[in-house]
Design a protein around this motif. Sequence first.
Motif, PDB file in Angstrom:
ATOM      1  N   PHE A   1      37.174  66.067  35.038  1.00 11.56           N
ATOM      2  CA  PHE A   1      38.833  66.782  34.474  1.00 11.56           C
ATOM      3  C   PHE A   1      38.662  67.618  36.158  1.00 11.56           C
ATOM      4  CE2 PHE A   1      42.340  68.683  33.819  1.00 11.56           C
ATOM      5  CZ  PHE A   1      42.918  67.022  34.116  1.00 11.56           C
ATOM      6  N   PHE A   2      38.027  68.758  36.227  1.00 15.40           N
ATOM      7  CA  PHE A   2      38.651  69.501  36.534  1.00 15.40           C
ATOM      8  C   PHE A   2      37.914  69.298  37.992  1.00 15.40           C
ATOM      9  CE2 PHE A   2      39.594  71.868  33.276  1.00 15.40           C
ATOM     10  CZ  PHE A   2      40.497  72.178  33.022  1.00 15.40           C
ATOM     11  N   GLY A   3      36.734  68.805  38.417  1.00 14.68           N
ATOM     12  CA  GLY A   3      35.924  68.505  39.633  1.00 14.68           C
ATOM     13  C   GLY A   3      36.784  67.704  40.494  1.00 14.68           C
ATOM     14  N   TYR A   4      37.246  66.919  39.795  1.00 15.97           N
ATOM     15  CA  TYR A   4      38.401  65.716  40.765  1.00 15.97           C
ATOM     16  C   TYR A   4      40.168  66.850  40.619  1.00 15.97           C
ATOM     17  CZ  TYR A   4      41.917  62.367  41.668  1.00 15.97           C
ATOM     18  OH  TYR A   4      42.598  61.799  42.155  1.00 15.97           O
ATOM     19  N   MET A   5      40.001  67.578  40.303  1.00 14.99           N
ATOM     20  CA  MET A   5      41.266  68.270  40.490  1.00 14.99           C
ATOM     21  C   MET A   5      40.528  69.550  42.246  1.00 14.99           C
ATOM     22  SD  MET A   5      42.806  69.601  37.647  1.00 14.99           S
ATOM     23  CE  MET A   5      44.749  70.873  37.694  1.00 14.99           C
ATOM     24  N   LEU A   6      39.589  69.888  41.803  1.00 17.44           N
ATOM     25  CA  LEU A   6      38.989  70.934  43.012  1.00 17.44           C
ATOM     26  C   LEU A   6      39.186  69.497  43.865  1.00 17.44           C
ATOM     27  CD1 LEU A   6      35.703  72.996  41.610  1.00 17.44           C
ATOM     28  CD2 LEU A   6      38.708  73.645  42.787  1.00 17.44           C
ATOM     29  N   TRP A   7      38.578  68.723  43.996  1.00 14.73           N
ATOM     30  CA  TRP A   7      38.549  67.746  45.221  1.00 14.73           C
ATOM     31  C   TRP A   7      39.645  67.347  45.617  1.00 14.73           C
ATOM     32  CZ3 TRP A   7      34.763  66.176  48.477  1.00 14.73           C
ATOM     33  CH2 TRP A   7      32.889  66.440  48.188  1.00 14.73           C
ATOM     34  N   SER A   8      40.672  67.151  44.658  1.00 14.93           N
ATOM     35  CA  SER A   8      42.286  66.946  44.840  1.00 14.93           C
ATOM     36  C   SER A   8      42.990  67.869  45.643  1.00 14.93           C
ATOM     37  CB  SER A   8      42.543  66.063  44.295  1.00 14.93           C
ATOM     38  OG  SER A   8      42.817  66.789  43.369  1.00 14.93           O
TER      39      SER A   8
ATOM     40  N   TYR B   1      43.857  62.566  36.888  1.00 12.67           N
ATOM     41  CA  TYR B   1      43.286  61.222  36.219  1.00 12.67           C
ATOM     42  C   TYR B   1      44.470  61.324  35.692  1.00 12.67           C
ATOM     43  CZ  TYR B   1      38.208  61.722  37.800  1.00 12.67           C
ATOM     44  OH  TYR B   1      37.144  61.646  38.638  1.00 12.67           O
ATOM     45  N   ILE B   2      44.977  62.321  34.948  1.00 11.72           N
ATOM     46  CA  ILE B   2      46.056  61.415  33.895  1.00 11.72           C
ATOM     47  C   ILE B   2      47.725  61.734  35.180  1.00 11.72           C
ATOM     48  CG2 ILE B   2      45.041  61.954  31.865  1.00 11.72           C
ATOM     49  CD1 ILE B   2      46.458  64.406  31.271  1.00 11.72           C
ATOM     50  N   GLY B   3      47.542  62.162  35.756  1.00 10.81           N
ATOM     51  CA  GLY B   3      49.053  62.674  36.615  1.00 10.81           C
ATOM     52  C   GLY B   3      49.480  61.213  36.970  1.00 10.81           C
ATOM     53  N   ASN B   4      48.031  60.176  36.921  1.00 12.81           N
ATOM     54  CA  ASN B   4      48.318  58.995  38.097  1.00 12.81           C
ATOM     55  C   ASN B   4      47.705  57.796  37.263  1.00 12.81           C
ATOM     56  OD1 ASN B   4      49.213  56.703  40.105  1.00 12.81           O
ATOM     57  ND2 ASN B   4      48.975  57.633  41.928  1.00 12.81           N
ATOM     58  N   ALA B   5      48.257  56.780  36.224  1.00 18.77           N
ATOM     59  CA  ALA B   5      47.575  55.601  36.098  1.00 18.77           C
ATOM     60  C   ALA B   5      46.497  54.992  36.529  1.00 18.77           C
ATOM     61  CB  ALA B   5      48.766  54.870  35.745  1.00 18.77           C
ATOM     62  N   PRO B   6      46.713  54.895  37.916  1.00 22.77           N
ATOM     63  CA  PRO B   6      45.107  54.154  38.793  1.00 22.77           C
ATOM     64  C   PRO B   6      44.129  55.140  38.703  1.00 22.77           C
ATOM     65  CG  PRO B   6      47.701  53.775  40.253  1.00 22.77           C
ATOM     66  CD  PRO B   6      47.755  54.933  38.699  1.00 22.77           C
ATOM     67  N   ASN B   7      44.623  56.876  38.994  1.00 18.15           N
ATOM     68  CA  ASN B   7      43.539  57.694  38.673  1.00 18.15           C
ATOM     69  C   ASN B   7      42.837  57.004  37.823  1.00 18.15           C
ATOM     70  OD1 ASN B   7      44.263  58.609  41.328  1.00 18.15           O
ATOM     71  ND2 ASN B   7      44.799  60.298  40.606  1.00 18.15           N
TER      72      ASN B   7
END
Length: 88
Positions: free
Chosen positions: A64-71, A41-47
């Motif tokens: 945050f970590f759930g998003y990282m798993l999906w991404s 989420y924080i690596g890209n402002a639009p996210n």
Amino acid sequence: APTYLVFFNTAGGEAATLMTTHAATLAAISAGAVFMGANTYIGNAPNLMVKAIAEDRGVKMPSFFGYMLWSCGILLPLFVVMTFIWLQ
């Protein structure tokens, strides 16, 4: 732009050196910064902006970590393919 500035200084402030001698390194680091920034989420402002707007409207978003798993599950295979296509 931040990646370019770091490598500009690494090349001793010489744009010619950065664009010739270190061109492959600059391309690899720049691609990594751009592509891998989308993994959080924080690596890209639009996210982060989309997450905030969606949560504000009541849409459940992954942690945050759930998003990282999906991404990682979706983006990393795409990045591997794109690397073989574009960065050879």
